[in-house]
Design an enzyme around this catalytic site. Structure first.
Site, PDB file in Angstrom:
ATOM      1  N   LYS A 183       1.338 -28.683   5.115  1.00 53.00           N
ATOM      2  CA  LYS A 183       0.279 -28.483   4.114  1.00 53.00           C
ATOM      3  C   LYS A 183      -0.836 -29.518   4.278  1.00 53.00           C
ATOM      4  O   LYS A 183      -2.018 -29.181   4.311  1.00 53.00           O
ATOM      5  CB  LYS A 183       0.881 -28.590   2.698  1.00 53.00           C
ATOM      6  CG  LYS A 183      -0.147 -28.762   1.602  1.00 53.00           C
ATOM      7  CD  LYS A 183       0.477 -28.850   0.227  1.00 53.00           C
ATOM      8  CE  LYS A 183       1.000 -30.190  -0.193  1.00 53.00           C
ATOM      9  NZ  LYS A 183       0.020 -31.154  -0.712  1.00 53.00           N
ATOM     10  N   ASN A 184      -0.444 -30.790   4.380  1.00 51.29           N
ATOM     11  CA  ASN A 184      -1.448 -31.857   4.338  1.00 51.29           C
ATOM     12  C   ASN A 184      -2.230 -32.012   5.649  1.00 51.29           C
ATOM     13  O   ASN A 184      -3.203 -32.763   5.707  1.00 51.29           O
ATOM     14  CB  ASN A 184      -0.812 -33.179   3.915  1.00 51.29           C
ATOM     15  CG  ASN A 184      -0.431 -33.146   2.434  1.00 51.29           C
ATOM     16  OD1 ASN A 184      -0.850 -32.243   1.709  1.00 51.29           O
ATOM     17  ND2 ASN A 184       0.360 -34.115   1.991  1.00 51.29           N
TER      18      ASN A 184
ATOM     19  N   CYS B 277      -4.710 -37.701 -12.189  1.00 51.01           N
ATOM     20  CA  CYS B 277      -3.747 -36.614 -12.049  1.00 51.01           C
ATOM     21  C   CYS B 277      -2.368 -37.144 -12.395  1.00 51.01           C
ATOM     22  O   CYS B 277      -2.221 -38.313 -12.721  1.00 51.01           O
ATOM     23  CB  CYS B 277      -3.778 -36.040 -10.641  1.00 51.01           C
ATOM     24  SG  CYS B 277      -3.032 -37.120  -9.438  1.00 51.01           S
TER      25      CYS B 277
ATOM     26  N   ARG C 194      -5.987 -42.212  -8.972  1.00 50.65           N
ATOM     27  CA  ARG C 194      -6.436 -41.662  -7.690  1.00 50.65           C
ATOM     28  C   ARG C 194      -7.955 -41.526  -7.540  1.00 50.65           C
ATOM     29  O   ARG C 194      -8.498 -40.424  -7.464  1.00 50.65           O
ATOM     30  CB  ARG C 194      -5.758 -40.313  -7.426  1.00 50.65           C
ATOM     31  CG  ARG C 194      -4.256 -40.440  -7.301  1.00 50.65           C
ATOM     32  CD  ARG C 194      -3.594 -39.120  -6.979  1.00 50.65           C
ATOM     33  NE  ARG C 194      -3.778 -38.710  -5.589  1.00 50.65           N
ATOM     34  CZ  ARG C 194      -3.387 -37.537  -5.125  1.00 50.65           C
ATOM     35  NH1 ARG C 194      -2.845 -36.655  -5.919  1.00 50.65           N
ATOM     36  NH2 ARG C 194      -3.544 -37.240  -3.852  1.00 50.65           N
TER      37      ARG C 194
ATOM     38  N   ASP D   8       5.711 -39.412  -0.617  1.00 48.95           N
ATOM     39  CA  ASP D   8       6.024 -38.018  -0.955  1.00 48.95           C
ATOM     40  C   ASP D   8       7.523 -37.714  -0.886  1.00 48.95           C
ATOM     41  O   ASP D   8       7.955 -36.653  -1.344  1.00 48.95           O
ATOM     42  CB  ASP D   8       5.254 -37.058  -0.030  1.00 48.95           C
ATOM     43  CG  ASP D   8       3.758 -37.080  -0.311  1.00 48.95           C
ATOM     44  OD1 ASP D   8       3.359 -37.604  -1.373  1.00 48.95           O
ATOM     45  OD2 ASP D   8       2.987 -36.580   0.534  1.00 48.95           O
TER      46      ASP D   8
ATOM     47  N   ARG E  44       3.147 -25.093  -4.747  1.00 48.37           N
ATOM     48  CA  ARG E  44       1.979 -25.697  -4.092  1.00 48.37           C
ATOM     49  C   ARG E  44       2.322 -26.195  -2.693  1.00 48.37           C
ATOM     50  O   ARG E  44       1.436 -26.288  -1.846  1.00 48.37           O
ATOM     51  CB  ARG E  44       1.467 -26.900  -4.898  1.00 48.37           C
ATOM     52  CG  ARG E  44       0.875 -26.530  -6.213  1.00 48.37           C
ATOM     53  CD  ARG E  44       0.318 -27.732  -6.904  1.00 48.37           C
ATOM     54  NE  ARG E  44      -0.765 -28.330  -6.122  1.00 48.37           N
ATOM     55  CZ  ARG E  44      -1.560 -29.281  -6.559  1.00 48.37           C
ATOM     56  NH1 ARG E  44      -1.409 -29.741  -7.789  1.00 48.37           N
ATOM     57  NH2 ARG E  44      -2.514 -29.780  -5.809  1.00 48.37           N
TER      58      ARG E  44
HETATM   59  C1  EPZ Z   1      -2.577 -37.866   0.546  1.00 52.26           C
HETATM   60  O1  EPZ Z   1      -3.236 -38.043  -0.702  1.00 52.26           O
HETATM   61  C2  EPZ Z   1      -1.648 -36.688   0.360  1.00 52.26           C
HETATM   62  N1  EPZ Z   1      -2.431 -35.525  -0.006  1.00 52.26           N
HETATM   63  C3  EPZ Z   1      -0.612 -37.002  -0.711  1.00 52.26           C
HETATM   64  O2  EPZ Z   1       0.305 -35.935  -0.754  1.00 52.26           O
HETATM   65  C4  EPZ Z   1       0.137 -38.270  -0.321  1.00 52.26           C
HETATM   66  O3  EPZ Z   1       1.008 -38.630  -1.373  1.00 52.26           O
HETATM   67  C5  EPZ Z   1      -0.839 -39.416  -0.064  1.00 52.26           C
HETATM   68  O4  EPZ Z   1      -1.830 -39.009   0.927  1.00 52.26           O
HETATM   69  C6  EPZ Z   1      -0.175 -40.685   0.455  1.00 52.26           C
HETATM   70  O5  EPZ Z   1       0.536 -40.407   1.616  1.00 52.26           O
HETATM   71  C7  EPZ Z   1      -2.999 -34.793   0.938  1.00 52.26           C
HETATM   72  O6  EPZ Z   1      -2.896 -35.083   2.132  1.00 52.26           O
HETATM   73  C8  EPZ Z   1      -3.755 -33.593   0.515  1.00 52.26           C
HETATM   74  P1  EPZ Z   1      -4.465 -41.748  -0.285  1.00 52.26           P
HETATM   75  P2  EPZ Z   1      -4.518 -38.968  -0.789  1.00 52.26           P
HETATM   76  O7  EPZ Z   1      -5.936 -41.660  -0.314  1.00 52.26           O
HETATM   77  O8  EPZ Z   1      -5.291 -38.810   0.450  1.00 52.26           O
HETATM   78  C9  EPZ Z   1      -5.827 -45.139  -3.358  1.00 52.26           C
HETATM   79  C10 EPZ Z   1       1.693 -34.338  -1.817  1.00 52.26           C
HETATM   80  O9  EPZ Z   1       2.649 -34.385  -2.643  1.00 52.26           O
HETATM   81  N2  EPZ Z   1      -7.217 -44.694  -3.120  1.00 52.26           N
HETATM   82  O10 EPZ Z   1      -3.800 -42.114   1.003  1.00 52.26           O
HETATM   83  O11 EPZ Z   1      -5.178 -38.685  -2.080  1.00 52.26           O
HETATM   84  C11 EPZ Z   1      -4.982 -44.072  -4.056  1.00 52.26           C
HETATM   85  O12 EPZ Z   1      -5.192 -44.074  -5.456  1.00 52.26           O
HETATM   86  C12 EPZ Z   1       0.473 -35.204  -1.985  1.00 52.26           C
HETATM   87  O13 EPZ Z   1       1.664 -33.555  -0.860  1.00 52.26           O
HETATM   88  C13 EPZ Z   1      -8.255 -45.400  -3.691  1.00 52.26           C
HETATM   89  O14 EPZ Z   1      -8.049 -46.374  -4.417  1.00 52.26           O
HETATM   90  O15 EPZ Z   1      -3.843 -40.394  -0.850  1.00 52.26           O
HETATM   91  C14 EPZ Z   1      -3.593 -44.473  -3.638  1.00 52.26           C
HETATM   92  O16 EPZ Z   1      -3.141 -45.538  -4.442  1.00 52.26           O
HETATM   93  C15 EPZ Z   1       0.355 -35.890  -3.281  1.00 52.26           C
HETATM   94  N3  EPZ Z   1      -9.538 -44.982  -3.443  1.00 52.26           N
HETATM   95  C16 EPZ Z   1      -3.792 -45.000  -2.213  1.00 52.26           C
HETATM   96  O17 EPZ Z   1      -5.190 -45.309  -2.108  1.00 52.26           O
HETATM   97  C17 EPZ Z   1      -9.809 -43.908  -2.632  1.00 52.26           C
HETATM   98  O18 EPZ Z   1     -10.986 -43.603  -2.421  1.00 52.26           O
HETATM   99  C18 EPZ Z   1      -3.440 -44.022  -1.119  1.00 52.26           C
HETATM  100  O19 EPZ Z   1      -3.998 -42.762  -1.416  1.00 52.26           O
HETATM  101  C19 EPZ Z   1      -8.747 -43.222  -2.052  1.00 52.26           C
HETATM  102  C20 EPZ Z   1      -7.443 -43.631  -2.303  1.00 52.26           C
END
Ligand code: EPZ
Length: 422
Positions: A22-23, A118, A123, A306, A398
């Site tokens: 998916k991702n 969320c 996030r 995850d 999802r």
């Molecule tokens: C991706 O989310 C995945 N989603 C998530 O999978 C996964 O849990 C996550 O990466 C971590 O591996 C998709 O790929 C669609 P991040 P993402 O940006 O990209 C902070 C699932 O269940 N952050 O790596 O949103 C954030 O809050 C889902 O399939 C900022 O502060 O995660 C978090 O603490 C849920 N500012 C950390 O970084 C930003 O601009 C990592 O988040 C971006 C992120």
């Protein structure tokens, strides 16, 4: 609304074929916007999130045809239009913000609803936006929408303040057609980033270093549409290995990339499970003596956040104490309350959870609060004594293709039932 009815206590046995990731599919579908013509994607999982991202690219003029039996998605781009991506789509799926990168690259303009918080935390998308600013875009927020504008994106050196999968992906997509060289530092090394980079490279992009902390991109003027096969889903793969482990059965995942589930396999071996693997398969079976384990979630190649909730379900069945340290998201313990309803003894403090294992789980009516919390409840129900009813299964729709069918093939007693009201 549909719900799952699971009679626990069956040892799962057999082989399960892993679907496309998916991702990885989400950004790759969006990246097809970067070229006019017809893109053909294979191994696209038939999931709710995929249907949402298809709607998002359709807002921008893409024509799509999704053969859900064959998992082939055809995307035709004639001309992408300037359109806003509405709140209704972004609030159902945050990955909708991925369109910002390609929109900026092709139109010099993006108008996308700002996602709110969320279930798993605040996030923010500030890193995505600073990356775009560093490439020369001007960013503003109006009526809840982020508006990004750039006459021409220009190569830059950008250091991400925190490792972010989404920001690495979005900024990479914006930079492929920027003028000159872009150097991205402190990048996410997740396989999803690498699959996207491979797709972009096939399209004609010049990208080096995807899968490492430093990605170097030389902007090109034009990209061409291509055919690509989405890599296997490592989180789905891990969930089925955990299903084998929690029922003390023997499950083999096939069509998988063993290296992508190494952190989980290391933890399972440490607990005492027996892991065997080949080129594209991994098998888990119960060892003689099991013990508790410490798991800290980290960016790839560390233990994935995850799989934290599904892993915690397993921990409740292990002798002794296990500990989880969740370092990626601040609010990813929503499954704990539901696991407690099934008899688990779990204490939480901040981002730590202490699981007092060895308790026999008992069936209960429970509710999914997000995708992976949902997977954790399904696993707990497979191991619990009695009949569990799991509600709000739109969360697992999802991200898990044919969940009940695949588990049934492994010998689980799981039925998707209609009705139930909440
Ligand atoms: C991706 O989310 C995945 N989603 C998530 O999978 C996964 O849990 C996550 O990466 C971590 O591996 C998709 O790929 C669609 P991040 P993402 O940006 O990209 C902070 C699932 O269940 N952050 O790596 O949103 C954030 O809050 C889902 O399939 C900022 O502060 O995660 C978090 O603490 C849920 N500012 C950390 O970084 C930003 O601009 C990592 O988040 C971006 C992120």
């Amino acid at each position: 609304m549909d719900y799952y009815k699971i009679i626990g206590g069956k040892k799962l046995k057999g082989e399960v074929e892993i679907s496309g990731a998916k991702n990885a599919a989400l950004p790759i579908i969006v990246a097809s916007l970067l070229a006019d013509g017809e893109t053909e994607l294979h191994n696209v999982p038939n999931l709710k999130d995929i249907l949402t991202i298809i709607k998002v690219i359709e807002c921008l003029g893409a024509e799509t045809e999704f053969n859900t039996e064959k998992n082939i998605l055809k995307i035709k781009i004639n001309k992408i239009k300037k359109a806003e991506i509405p709140y209704d789509l972004v609030k159902t799926m945050r990955a909708s913000v991925y369109v910002m990168g390609p929109m900026l690259a092709r139109l010099g303009f993006a108008d996308v609803s700002l996602p709110g918080g969320c279930a798993i935390g605040e996030r923010p998308i500030d890193i995505h936006l600073s990356g775009f600013e560093s490439l020369g875009a001007e960013i503003g927020v109006e009526r809840g929408y982020v508006i990004a504008k750039a006459k021409k994106l220009k190569g830059t050196r950008f250091i991400m303040r925190k490792v972010s999968v989404g920001a690495t992906i979005n900024i990479m997509m914006a930079a492929v057609m920027a003028e000159g060289e872009t150097i991205l530092e402190n990048c996410a090394m997740e396989p999803d980033v690498v699959d996207l980079a491979n797709f972009l490279i096939k399209m004609g992009a010049q990208i080096e270093g995807a899968g490492s902390e430093r990605i170097v991109i030389h902007g090109v003027k034009k990209l061409k549409p291509v055919t690509h096969t989405i890599m296997p889903d490592r989180i789905e793969a891990g969930t089925y290995l955990l299903a084998g482990a929690i029922t003390r059965g023997e499950v083999t995942i096939t069509h998988a990339v063993p290296e992508h589930v190494s952190a989980l396999c290391n933890a399972l071996s440490e607990i005492g499970f027996i892991i065997k693997q080949g080129n594209d398969w991994v098998r888990v079976s119960a060892g003689k003596k099991l013990r508790g384990v410490y798991v800290k979630t980290l960016p790839y190649p560390g233990f994935p956040t995850d799989l934290q909730a599904p892993m915690m379900a397993l921990m409740t069945t292990l002798p002794g104490i296990s500990v989880v340290n969740e370092t990626i998201f601040e609010n990813r313990f929503t499954h704990v309350g539901e696991l407690r309803r099934m008899g688990a003894h779990i204490e939480t403090e901040g981002n730590m959870a202490i699981v007092h294992g060895g308790k026999k789980l008992s069936a209960a009516p429970v509710m999914m609060s997000d995708l992976r919390a949902g997977a954790s409840l399904v696993l707990a129900a497979l191991a619990a004594k009695g009949i569990s009813e799991i509600r709000r299964i739109y969360h697992s729709d999802r991200g898990y293709e044919k969940l009940s069918e695949k588990l049934s093939m492994l010998g689980a007693d799981i039925k998707r039932e209609k009705g139930g009201g909440y």
